[in-house]
Design a protein around this motif. Structure first.
Motif, mmCIF file in Angstrom:
data_model
loop_
_atom_site.group_PDB
_atom_site.id
_atom_site.type_symbol
_atom_site.label_atom_id
_atom_site.label_comp_id
_atom_site.label_asym_id
_atom_site.label_seq_id
_atom_site.Cartn_x
_atom_site.Cartn_y
_atom_site.Cartn_z
ATOM 1 N N THR A 139 1.140 -1.315 0.146
ATOM 2 C CA THR A 139 0.428 -0.316 -0.246
ATOM 3 C C THR A 139 0.366 1.014 -0.120
ATOM 4 O OG1 THR A 139 -2.087 -1.429 1.334
ATOM 5 C CG2 THR A 139 -1.699 1.304 0.982
ATOM 6 N N TYR A 140 0.875 2.096 -0.803
ATOM 7 C CA TYR A 140 1.624 3.678 -0.771
ATOM 8 C C TYR A 140 0.267 4.262 0.137
ATOM 9 C CZ TYR A 140 2.760 7.784 -2.812
ATOM 10 O OH TYR A 140 3.738 8.829 -2.791
ATOM 11 N N TYR A 141 1.361 5.501 0.979
ATOM 12 C CA TYR A 141 0.528 5.578 2.326
ATOM 13 C C TYR A 141 1.455 7.607 1.932
ATOM 14 C CZ TYR A 141 -0.761 2.118 4.587
ATOM 15 O OH TYR A 141 -1.180 0.808 5.306
ATOM 16 N N PRO A 142 0.330 7.903 0.459
ATOM 17 C CA PRO A 142 1.277 9.495 0.655
ATOM 18 C C PRO A 142 1.564 10.406 1.998
ATOM 19 C CG PRO A 142 -0.761 9.794 -0.461
ATOM 20 C CD PRO A 142 -0.880 8.184 0.598
ATOM 21 N N ALA B 108 13.447 4.378 -4.406
ATOM 22 C CA ALA B 108 12.805 2.759 -4.667
ATOM 23 C C ALA B 108 11.416 3.408 -3.655
ATOM 24 C CB ALA B 108 13.363 1.811 -2.861
ATOM 25 N N THR B 109 10.596 4.426 -3.034
ATOM 26 C CA THR B 109 9.669 5.660 -3.096
ATOM 27 C C THR B 109 9.333 5.554 -4.039
ATOM 28 O OG1 THR B 109 10.207 5.853 -0.043
ATOM 29 C CG2 THR B 109 8.167 7.071 -0.753
ATOM 30 N N ALA B 110 9.537 6.468 -4.546
ATOM 31 C CA ALA B 110 9.260 7.365 -6.401
ATOM 32 C C ALA B 110 8.737 5.648 -7.124
ATOM 33 C CB ALA B 110 10.460 7.753 -6.937
ATOM 34 N N ALA B 111 9.311 4.981 -6.870
ATOM 35 C CA ALA B 111 8.907 4.038 -7.688
ATOM 36 C C ALA B 111 7.694 2.911 -7.176
ATOM 37 C CB ALA B 111 10.685 2.710 -7.753
ATOM 38 N N LEU B 112 7.462 2.541 -6.183
ATOM 39 C CA LEU B 112 6.807 2.310 -5.186
ATOM 40 C C LEU B 112 5.757 3.462 -5.564
ATOM 41 C CD1 LEU B 112 7.981 0.909 -1.459
ATOM 42 C CD2 LEU B 112 7.175 -0.045 -3.597
ATOM 43 N N LYS B 113 5.746 4.254 -5.452
ATOM 44 C CA LYS B 113 4.249 5.739 -5.927
ATOM 45 C C LYS B 113 4.426 5.374 -7.126
ATOM 46 C CE LYS B 113 3.205 10.229 -6.529
ATOM 47 N NZ LYS B 113 2.695 10.073 -7.862
ATOM 48 N N LEU B 114 4.497 5.009 -7.898
ATOM 49 C CA LEU B 114 3.865 4.366 -9.190
ATOM 50 C C LEU B 114 3.395 3.088 -9.642
ATOM 51 C CD1 LEU B 114 6.649 6.159 -11.636
ATOM 52 C CD2 LEU B 114 4.727 7.388 -11.401
ATOM 53 N N ILE B 115 4.259 2.450 -8.665
ATOM 54 C CA ILE B 115 3.480 0.914 -9.258
ATOM 55 C C ILE B 115 2.534 1.090 -8.209
ATOM 56 C CG2 ILE B 115 4.247 -1.778 -8.779
ATOM 57 C CD1 ILE B 115 6.968 -0.737 -9.350
#
Length: 255
Positions: free
Chosen positions: A127-130, A234-241
């Motif tokens: 899960t992505y948490y902004p 990694a955080t930027a990539a997880l946001k997109l994925i």
């Protein structure tokens, strides 16, 4: 003949008379056109120069040659004097993280914990948490500002090799400006990229422009920057994925 002239000239070359010293090259060439002039020149040397060579006050040519040899071998002493400096440089290059002070090493490792745990937690939960991602970028911006301002503390002491000039003090504010700009972006990906640039600039200053830092500190800075950069990417990539996966799940529910 000519063959008998060379040993005579070689034996008496250091004890020539005043008259022979005044002879120039062109005059010798003019006199040496035929063998008669060479023979007359040899008789002149035997009469005038050889009595001077027999005097006990003059030194033979071998003494001068040994003096010249000792003169040319004198720089060897300076090479021996530089050995301690080279050994010190070798020991300096052999330093590693084991030579780092324990507080500096442990505090640096503790400072990397938030960088590693935030993307790892989002990847495990899927899960992505902004808000958490923005906190990650904010913490990276604070770290970049700290690393940039560290040059002020290095340049201000009187015995420091870095002078408190415009170049050192102004360059230390550049990572802070990049970090501040990163917080103005609404998109976390753009902010993460800006913080990565700030960390790269700070690393370039510490490793390339300030060679007086200890080697263990440079190694610590390199590895720490690698971990921080990879975590932000990694955080930027997880946001997109994860956002794409969430949007795909919503579409499936709507259909």
């Amino acid at each position: 003949d000519k063959t008998n002239m060379f040993p005579l000239v070689q034996r008496c070359c250091f004890h020539t008379s005043f008259k022979f010293q005044k002879l120039t090259g062109p005059s010798l060439l003019l006199r040496g056109k035929n063998e008669k002039t060479w023979s007359s020149l040899g008789l002149c040397l035997q009469r005038n120069v050889c009595p001077l060579s027999r005097s006990s006050s003059l030194k033979p040519a071998s003494v001068y040659s040994t003096q010249l040899q000792s003169f040319h071998t004198s720089p060897l002493v300076s090479k021996k004097k530089t050995r301690p400096d080279s050994e010190a440089e070798v020991q300096k290059h052999e330093e590693s993280l084991k030579d780092a002070p324990k507080p500096a090493l442990y505090l640096s490792l503790a400072g990397l914990v938030p960088f590693v745990t935030i993307p790892l937690a989002m990847a495990i939960q899927g899960t992505y948490y902004p808000e958490v991602a923005f906190a990650h970028v904010t913490y990276g911006a604070v770290t970049a500002s700290f690393l940039g301002g560290m040059r002020w503390g290095f340049a201000l002491p009187e015995n420091s090799p870095a002078k408190p000039d415009w170049l050192n003090l102004a360059n230390s504010t550049i990572p802070a400006l990049f970090a501040w700009q990163a917080l103005l972006f609404k998109d976390v990906t753009q902010g993460a990229v800006m913080v990565v640039m700030a960390l790269g600039i700070a690393l370039h200053y510490d490793v390339a422009l300030l060679p007086s830092y200890p080697r263990w500190f440079k190694i610590l800075r390199v590895w720490g920057t690698v971990v921080m950069v990879l975590s932000l990417l990694a955080t930027a990539a997880l946001k997109l994925i994860l956002e794409e996966q969430r949007s795909d799940g919503r579409r499936k529910l709507q259909n």
